[in-house]
Design a protein around this motif. Structure first.
Motif, PDB file in Angstrom:
ATOM      1  N   GLN A  70       0.796  -1.074   0.083  1.00 29.45           N
ATOM      2  CA  GLN A  70       0.011   0.312   0.345  1.00 29.45           C
ATOM      3  C   GLN A  70       1.036   1.550  -0.220  1.00 29.45           C
ATOM      4  N   GLU A  71       1.461   1.432   0.351  1.00 36.85           N
ATOM      5  CA  GLU A  71       2.936   2.855   1.308  1.00 36.85           C
ATOM      6  C   GLU A  71       3.875   2.963  -0.343  1.00 36.85           C
ATOM      7  N   GLU A  72       4.196   1.711  -0.520  1.00 38.37           N
ATOM      8  CA  GLU A  72       4.572   2.141  -1.867  1.00 38.37           C
ATOM      9  C   GLU A  72       4.289   2.451  -3.211  1.00 38.37           C
ATOM     10  N   MET A  73       2.536   2.136  -3.479  1.00 40.51           N
ATOM     11  CA  MET A  73       1.984   1.982  -4.241  1.00 40.51           C
ATOM     12  C   MET A  73       1.795   3.614  -4.304  1.00 40.51           C
ATOM     13  N   LYS A  74       0.932   4.304  -2.765  1.00 37.58           N
ATOM     14  CA  LYS A  74       0.831   5.566  -2.514  1.00 37.58           C
ATOM     15  C   LYS A  74       1.903   6.400  -2.640  1.00 37.58           C
ATOM     16  N   ASP A  75       2.849   5.950  -2.901  1.00 38.98           N
ATOM     17  CA  ASP A  75       3.933   7.348  -3.004  1.00 38.98           C
ATOM     18  C   ASP A  75       3.816   7.965  -4.329  1.00 38.98           C
ATOM     19  N   PRO A  76       3.793   7.074  -5.435  1.00 42.01           N
ATOM     20  CA  PRO A  76       4.704   7.891  -6.742  1.00 42.01           C
ATOM     21  C   PRO A  76       3.271   7.481  -7.389  1.00 42.01           C
ATOM     22  N   PHE A  77       1.671   7.276  -6.950  1.00 41.59           N
ATOM     23  CA  PHE A  77       0.821   7.429  -6.930  1.00 41.59           C
ATOM     24  C   PHE A  77       0.780   9.636  -7.154  1.00 41.59           C
ATOM     25  N   ASP A  78       0.478   9.783  -5.220  1.00 40.57           N
ATOM     26  CA  ASP A  78       0.265  11.098  -5.319  1.00 40.57           C
ATOM     27  C   ASP A  78       1.644  11.748  -5.607  1.00 40.57           C
ATOM     28  N   LYS A  79       2.754  11.514  -6.392  1.00 47.20           N
ATOM     29  CA  LYS A  79       3.340  12.431  -7.373  1.00 47.20           C
ATOM     30  C   LYS A  79       3.427  12.297  -8.522  1.00 47.20           C
ATOM     31  N   GLY A  80       2.062  11.684  -9.319  1.00 44.58           N
ATOM     32  CA  GLY A  80       1.625  11.659 -10.312  1.00 44.58           C
ATOM     33  C   GLY A  80       2.796  10.985 -11.465  1.00 44.58           C
ATOM     34  N   ASP A  81       2.897   9.895 -10.171  1.00 48.02           N
ATOM     35  CA  ASP A  81       4.179   8.742 -11.053  1.00 48.02           C
ATOM     36  C   ASP A  81       3.867   7.241 -12.013  1.00 48.02           C
TER      37      ASP A  81
END
Length: 304
Positions: free
Chosen positions: A85-96
């Motif tokens: 969850q945390e790994e995916m959330k970080d790039p998603f929040d950055k638009g990556d």
């Protein structure tokens, strides 16, 4: 995959049934950024046939429209799930988004699902949801063509000329849409229905029998479901006959199977009871008997 992908488009209760499986949601989290949506969750899935049960985790990335990536795998540990969850959330929040897709490939071993992997009826349901805004735009465009050119359309009609195809298409779409809305409304507007029927006849519109017919059948079924031994007011059932009479010239034949079954199992006995009471001088019962007799004729069910 069915639950995970569908959950992007609609809210589900904690416990749901999907075909021959029962699914209990234990964790569900969805984040959005514009049209982009990322959902992650954990569920218990049980076969209603074999009673086999397993825990799974999933992630779904919706890029807008029909572009959906979903991964599902067996549950391992809470730590593994939270880490994903945390790994995916970080790039998603950055638009990556490419970064999110790479992580999905990593966590689900490249086993990624899309709409193509759903059952056909579920694919159709989701595609309709995706296209809802497009449908609304189409309706708005056709309605503008119809309303803005109504005068010239009337002139074509007065000259007994066939409408140009683009205008005929807009008229057909708008009237079929309005008919469907009338039959799906909480309270049937008979005046509006009659006006629409007049327009259908005027423009020689081809009725969308599948869409409008289904809406009519649903309306009649809902009215008939109110018929039981305790029913005091039968006047709402007059609407059934009114609707069928109005639609008869249009060669629109709704599916009356359910309504006929309800009348056969309940209405015939009620008719006999009301007729017996009427014979003893009960005037309201006589009126109810006539209503039921007329309803049976409308539904093509023999009463006597």
């Amino acid at each position: 995959a069915h639950y995970s992908i569908s959950s992007i488009f609609e809210e589900f209760p904690e416990d749901i049934k999907i075909y021959c499986y029962s699914e209990k949601s234990k964790v569900y989290n969805k984040i959005e950024a514009g049209k982009l949506r990322l959902a992650t969750g954990m569920s218990d899935i049980t076969s209603d046939i074999t009673w086999d049960k397993k825990a799974v985790v999933f992630a779904v990335l919706h890029l807008g429209d029909h572009n959906i990536n979903a991964g599902v795998k067996n549950f391992t540990t809470d730590e593994d799930f939270l880490s994903m969850q945390e790994e995916m959330k970080d790039p998603f929040d950055k638009g990556d988004i490419p970064g999110v897709i790479r992580l999905m490939d990593k966590h689900f071993d490249g086993k990624i699902y899309s709409l193509r992997h759903l059952f056909k009826d579920e694919r159709k349901k989701i595609m309709d949801q995706i296209l809802q805004l497009t449908y609304e735009d189409i309706e708005t465009s056709y309605r503008q063509i119809y309303e803005n050119n109504y005068s010239i359309l009337n002139h074509f009609h007065s000259l007994d000329l066939r409408l140009p195809r683009p205008f005929a298409t807009s008229v057909e779409y708008v009237l079929n849409t309005d008919l469907k809305k009338v039959f799906e409304s909480d309270e049937l507007d008979m005046d509006k229905l009659n006006r629409l029927i007049d327009d259908v006849k005027k423009w020689s519109v081809r009725i969308d029998t599948a869409t409008v017919g289904t809406a009519v059948s649903s309306l009649i079924d809902s009215l008939m479901e109110g018929l039981n031994d305790q029913t005091k007011d039968l006047r709402p059932l007059d609407i059934v006959c009114e609707v069928l009479a109005i639609l008869k010239p249009l060669s629109l034949t709704p599916d009356l199977w359910k309504a006929q079954n309800i009348f056969f199992s309940v209405g015939k006995k009620m008719y006999r009871d009301m007729k017996a009471k009427a014979a003893e001088g009960d005037l309201p019962a006589g009126q109810d008997a006539r209503t039921l007799l007329r309803l049976g004729l409308c539904l093509s069910v023999m009463v006597e």
